[in-house]
Scaffold this motif. Structure first.
Motif, PDB file in Angstrom:
ATOM      1  N   GLU A   1       0.811  -1.224   0.000  1.00 53.92           N
ATOM      2  CA  GLU A   1       0.000   0.000   0.000  1.00 53.92           C
ATOM      3  C   GLU A   1       0.842   1.271   0.000  1.00 53.92           C
ATOM      4  O   GLU A   1       0.465   2.272  -0.617  1.00 53.92           O
ATOM      5  N   GLY A   2       1.956   1.247   0.694  1.00 58.13           N
ATOM      6  CA  GLY A   2       2.793   2.445   0.787  1.00 58.13           C
ATOM      7  C   GLY A   2       3.557   2.765  -0.473  1.00 58.13           C
ATOM      8  O   GLY A   2       4.108   3.865  -0.611  1.00 58.13           O
ATOM      9  N   LYS A   3       3.581   1.835  -1.416  1.00 58.53           N
ATOM     10  CA  LYS A   3       4.375   2.041  -2.633  1.00 58.53           C
ATOM     11  C   LYS A   3       3.557   2.113  -3.914  1.00 58.53           C
ATOM     12  O   LYS A   3       4.099   2.444  -4.967  1.00 58.53           O
ATOM     13  N   VAL A   4       2.264   1.808  -3.816  1.00 60.27           N
ATOM     14  CA  VAL A   4       1.431   1.788  -5.022  1.00 60.27           C
ATOM     15  C   VAL A   4       0.241   2.728  -4.858  1.00 60.27           C
ATOM     16  O   VAL A   4      -0.465   2.679  -3.852  1.00 60.27           O
ATOM     17  N   GLU A   5       0.036   3.558  -5.848  1.00 61.37           N
ATOM     18  CA  GLU A   5      -1.107   4.476  -5.894  1.00 61.37           C
ATOM     19  C   GLU A   5      -2.028   4.043  -7.034  1.00 61.37           C
ATOM     20  O   GLU A   5      -1.577   3.857  -8.166  1.00 61.37           O
ATOM     21  N   ILE A   6      -3.315   3.882  -6.732  1.00 60.13           N
ATOM     22  CA  ILE A   6      -4.301   3.522  -7.753  1.00 60.13           C
ATOM     23  C   ILE A   6      -5.231   4.710  -7.961  1.00 60.13           C
ATOM     24  O   ILE A   6      -5.804   5.242  -7.011  1.00 60.13           O
ATOM     25  N   ARG A   7      -5.368   5.126  -9.220  1.00 55.90           N
ATOM     26  CA  ARG A   7      -6.180   6.290  -9.543  1.00 55.90           C
ATOM     27  C   ARG A   7      -7.376   5.890 -10.408  1.00 55.90           C
ATOM     28  O   ARG A   7      -7.252   5.068 -11.311  1.00 55.90           O
ATOM     29  N   LEU A   8      -8.524   6.503 -10.135  1.00 54.11           N
ATOM     30  CA  LEU A   8      -9.700   6.353 -10.986  1.00 54.11           C
ATOM     31  C   LEU A   8      -9.691   7.471 -12.009  1.00 54.11           C
ATOM     32  O   LEU A   8      -9.667   8.656 -11.656  1.00 54.11           O
ATOM     33  N   GLY A   9      -9.683   7.119 -13.290  1.00 51.30           N
ATOM     34  CA  GLY A   9      -9.698   8.149 -14.323  1.00 51.30           C
ATOM     35  C   GLY A   9      -9.297   7.596 -15.671  1.00 51.30           C
ATOM     36  O   GLY A   9      -8.899   6.437 -15.802  1.00 51.30           O
ATOM     37  N   ASP A  10      -9.419   8.443 -16.677  1.00 50.25           N
ATOM     38  CA  ASP A  10      -9.056   8.081 -18.045  1.00 50.25           C
ATOM     39  C   ASP A  10      -7.551   8.261 -18.210  1.00 50.25           C
ATOM     40  O   ASP A  10      -7.020   9.357 -17.990  1.00 50.25           O
ATOM     41  N   ALA A  11      -6.870   7.198 -18.627  1.00 51.14           N
ATOM     42  CA  ALA A  11      -5.417   7.268 -18.790  1.00 51.14           C
ATOM     43  C   ALA A  11      -5.012   8.321 -19.817  1.00 51.14           C
ATOM     44  O   ALA A  11      -3.918   8.881 -19.734  1.00 51.14           O
ATOM     45  N   LEU A  12      -5.894   8.623 -20.771  1.00 51.49           N
ATOM     46  CA  LEU A  12      -5.578   9.634 -21.779  1.00 51.49           C
ATOM     47  C   LEU A  12      -5.686  11.053 -21.230  1.00 51.49           C
ATOM     48  O   LEU A  12      -5.308  12.004 -21.914  1.00 51.49           O
ATOM     49  N   ASP A  13      -6.206  11.187 -20.015  1.00 51.04           N
ATOM     50  CA  ASP A  13      -6.313  12.506 -19.378  1.00 51.04           C
ATOM     51  C   ASP A  13      -5.190  12.774 -18.387  1.00 51.04           C
ATOM     52  O   ASP A  13      -5.195  13.805 -17.714  1.00 51.04           O
ATOM     53  N   ILE A  14      -4.244  11.855 -18.275  1.00 53.65           N
ATOM     54  CA  ILE A  14      -3.137  12.052 -17.342  1.00 53.65           C
ATOM     55  C   ILE A  14      -2.360  13.296 -17.754  1.00 53.65           C
ATOM     56  O   ILE A  14      -1.926  13.421 -18.902  1.00 53.65           O
ATOM     57  N   LYS A  15      -2.189  14.213 -16.837  1.00 56.10           N
ATOM     58  CA  LYS A  15      -1.535  15.473 -17.145  1.00 56.10           C
ATOM     59  C   LYS A  15      -0.026  15.437 -16.891  1.00 56.10           C
ATOM     60  O   LYS A  15       0.701  16.297 -17.382  1.00 56.10           O
ATOM     61  N   ASP A  16       0.428  14.452 -16.130  1.00 55.55           N
ATOM     62  CA  ASP A  16       1.829  14.466 -15.758  1.00 55.55           C
ATOM     63  C   ASP A  16       2.392  13.053 -15.641  1.00 55.55           C
ATOM     64  O   ASP A  16       2.127  12.351 -14.684  1.00 55.55           O
ATOM     65  N   PHE A  17       3.178  12.668 -16.637  1.00 54.14           N
ATOM     66  CA  PHE A  17       3.899  11.401 -16.624  1.00 54.14           C
ATOM     67  C   PHE A  17       5.367  11.616 -16.245  1.00 54.14           C
ATOM     68  O   PHE A  17       6.178  10.703 -16.381  1.00 54.14           O
ATOM     69  N   SER A  18       5.709  12.819 -15.819  1.00 54.76           N
ATOM     70  CA  SER A  18       7.119  13.182 -15.685  1.00 54.76           C
ATOM     71  C   SER A  18       7.870  12.333 -14.660  1.00 54.76           C
ATOM     72  O   SER A  18       9.099  12.191 -14.753  1.00 54.76           O
ATOM     73  N   ASP A  19       7.170  11.748 -13.678  1.00 51.49           N
ATOM     74  CA  ASP A  19       7.849  10.910 -12.679  1.00 51.49           C
ATOM     75  C   ASP A  19       8.160   9.515 -13.201  1.00 51.49           C
ATOM     76  O   ASP A  19       8.995   8.807 -12.641  1.00 51.49           O
ATOM     77  N   ALA A  20       7.482   9.108 -14.264  1.00 47.80           N
ATOM     78  CA  ALA A  20       7.602   7.731 -14.739  1.00 47.80           C
ATOM     79  C   ALA A  20       8.975   7.458 -15.337  1.00 47.80           C
ATOM     80  O   ALA A  20       9.533   8.279 -16.066  1.00 47.80           O
ATOM     81  N   THR A  21       9.502   6.283 -15.031  1.00 53.69           N
ATOM     82  CA  THR A  21      10.716   5.795 -15.696  1.00 53.69           C
ATOM     83  C   THR A  21      10.426   4.515 -16.476  1.00 53.69           C
ATOM     84  O   THR A  21      11.214   4.119 -17.325  1.00 53.69           O
ATOM     85  N   VAL A  22       9.264   3.899 -16.179  1.00 55.98           N
ATOM     86  CA  VAL A  22       8.809   2.721 -16.907  1.00 55.98           C
ATOM     87  C   VAL A  22       7.296   2.834 -17.078  1.00 55.98           C
ATOM     88  O   VAL A  22       6.590   3.194 -16.136  1.00 55.98           O
ATOM     89  N   VAL A  23       6.795   2.537 -18.288  1.00 56.34           N
ATOM     90  CA  VAL A  23       5.359   2.506 -18.548  1.00 56.34           C
ATOM     91  C   VAL A  23       5.011   1.138 -19.123  1.00 56.34           C
ATOM     92  O   VAL A  23       5.632   0.686 -20.091  1.00 56.34           O
ATOM     93  N   PHE A  24       4.018   0.477 -18.519  1.00 54.40           N
ATOM     94  CA  PHE A  24       3.546  -0.817 -19.009  1.00 54.40           C
ATOM     95  C   PHE A  24       2.187  -0.640 -19.681  1.00 54.40           C
ATOM     96  O   PHE A  24       1.320   0.065 -19.161  1.00 54.40           O
ATOM     97  N   LEU A  25       2.000  -1.332 -20.829  1.00 53.12           N
ATOM     98  CA  LEU A  25       0.765  -1.203 -21.594  1.00 53.12           C
ATOM     99  C   LEU A  25       0.236  -2.567 -22.039  1.00 53.12           C
ATOM    100  O   LEU A  25       1.017  -3.449 -22.396  1.00 53.12           O
ATOM    101  N   TYR A  26      -1.082  -2.689 -22.018  1.00 52.72           N
ATOM    102  CA  TYR A  26      -1.764  -3.809 -22.661  1.00 52.72           C
ATOM    103  C   TYR A  26      -3.172  -3.333 -22.981  1.00 52.72           C
ATOM    104  O   TYR A  26      -4.148  -3.742 -22.364  1.00 52.72           O
ATOM    105  N   MET A  27      -3.255  -2.422 -23.982  1.00 51.56           N
ATOM    106  CA  MET A  27      -4.511  -1.698 -24.197  1.00 51.56           C
ATOM    107  C   MET A  27      -4.982  -1.673 -25.650  1.00 51.56           C
ATOM    108  O   MET A  27      -6.009  -1.086 -25.940  1.00 51.56           O
ATOM    109  N   GLY A  28      -4.248  -2.257 -26.571  1.00 54.29           N
ATOM    110  CA  GLY A  28      -4.690  -2.250 -27.963  1.00 54.29           C
ATOM    111  C   GLY A  28      -3.908  -1.279 -28.827  1.00 54.29           C
ATOM    112  O   GLY A  28      -3.403  -0.260 -28.344  1.00 54.29           O
ATOM    113  N   ASN A  29      -3.803  -1.588 -30.118  1.00 49.71           N
ATOM    114  CA  ASN A  29      -3.067  -0.728 -31.047  1.00 49.71           C
ATOM    115  C   ASN A  29      -3.679   0.672 -31.137  1.00 49.71           C
ATOM    116  O   ASN A  29      -2.957   1.674 -31.224  1.00 49.71           O
TER     117      ASN A  29
END
Length: 284
Positions: free
Chosen positions: A192-220
């Motif tokens: 729990e202390g290391k994972v944050e779960i957000r409700l929302g549209d992934a295409l509306d994310i305003k800030d990916f700047s903290d990410a160093t890895v992105v995982f996807l399984y959402m379609g072409n």
């Protein structure tokens, strides 16, 4: 001959008598002329659902024609057109376009072209745990990584990445049931202390700047919608790993063919954000 003053008085007296006998005649206001506009809409698929001003239409086919109600000549109007279709059995895409026109103008609406404001809803299909492990290995997740997973489903990839050493994980999903399931996965894993779960549209994310890895399984289709966001927001060196799906003409630098524990064949792909990618994003 009556003077001007006398005429004025006589006239007033005459009007007073007339009002007592006959209702006053009020000229009707002239109504503006009315005209209709022809509408031609082109859609991505024959079976796409089309709404005009949020009202469903019944026509089918890629090209559809309509006539507006009577409109005031010279008046300006604004219509919203919404198309919804399934490019495959697990994706629903919605595209909106609003046009302003003058009454009588022909309205031509092209809904076939990709739009940065398109929305996609993807049916959730979990990635098998053995493939999740391979994805984490391909991304070379380490202790300094912050992992993002747009469309996290039950958050199994995010949780596995944190358990593999990532310092933080962020999962985003627009389905409240998936979000609840994700939070339960996080709780059971004790992260729990290391994972944050957000409700929302992934295409509306305003800030990916903290990410160093992105995982996807959402379609072409989804990958192509999120690609410009990733190009603009991710730092140079950030890795992207996708189960099965690709990103158009942005070719992966590495692809692994894997025989799963279930006997099925799987593909996973790796991209890395480079300075060239960032420069290309700036030009778009």
């Amino acid at each position: 001959m009556l003077t001007a003053a006398a005429v004025g008085l006589a006239g007033n007296a005459g009007r007073a008598r007339a009002q007592a006998q006959v209702p006053a005649q009020v000229p009707e206001e002239k109504k503006p002329a009315a005209v209709k506009s022809a509408i031609k809409v082109t859609l991505p698929q024959d079976d796409a659902e089309l709404l005009i001003e949020d009202k469903p239409t019944k026509a089918t086919g890629k090209s559809r024609e309509f006539i507006t109600p009577q409109l005031d000549v010279g008046g300006k109007y604004e219509y919203k057109f919404s198309a919804k279709w399934r490019p495959n059995n697990y994706t629903v895409i919605t595209r909106n376009k609003t046009l302003t026109f003058k009454a009588g103008d022909e309205i031509v609406v092209d809904l076939t072209k990709d739009d940065s404001n398109d929305k996609a809803v993807i049916r959730y299909v979990p990635t098998p745990d053995d493939i999740v492990k391979k994805m984490i290995e391909l991304a070379k997740v380490g202790k300094d990584d912050v992992v993002f997973e747009p469309g996290c489903g039950d958050a199994r990839i995010t949780v596995a990445a944190v358990k593999a050493g990532a310092k933080k994980g962020v999962g985003i999903d627009l389905d409240p049931e998936r979000v609840a399931e994700s939070k339960e996965t996080v709780k059971k894993a004790g992260v729990e202390g290391k994972v944050e779960i957000r409700l929302g549209d992934a295409l509306d994310i305003k800030d990916f700047s903290d990410a160093t890895v992105v995982f996807l399984y959402m379609g072409n289709e989804f990958d192509m919608l999120i690609r410009p966001i990733l190009w603009k927001q991710l730092k140079v060196g950030t890795r992207i790993v996708s189960h099965r799906f690709v990103m158009g003409d942005w070719k992966p630098e590495k692809t692994l063919q894997i025989k799963g524990d279930d006997g099925d064949d799987y593909e996973i792909h790796l991209w890395t954000i480079t300075k060239e990618v960032k420069d290309k994003a700036e030009k778009k």
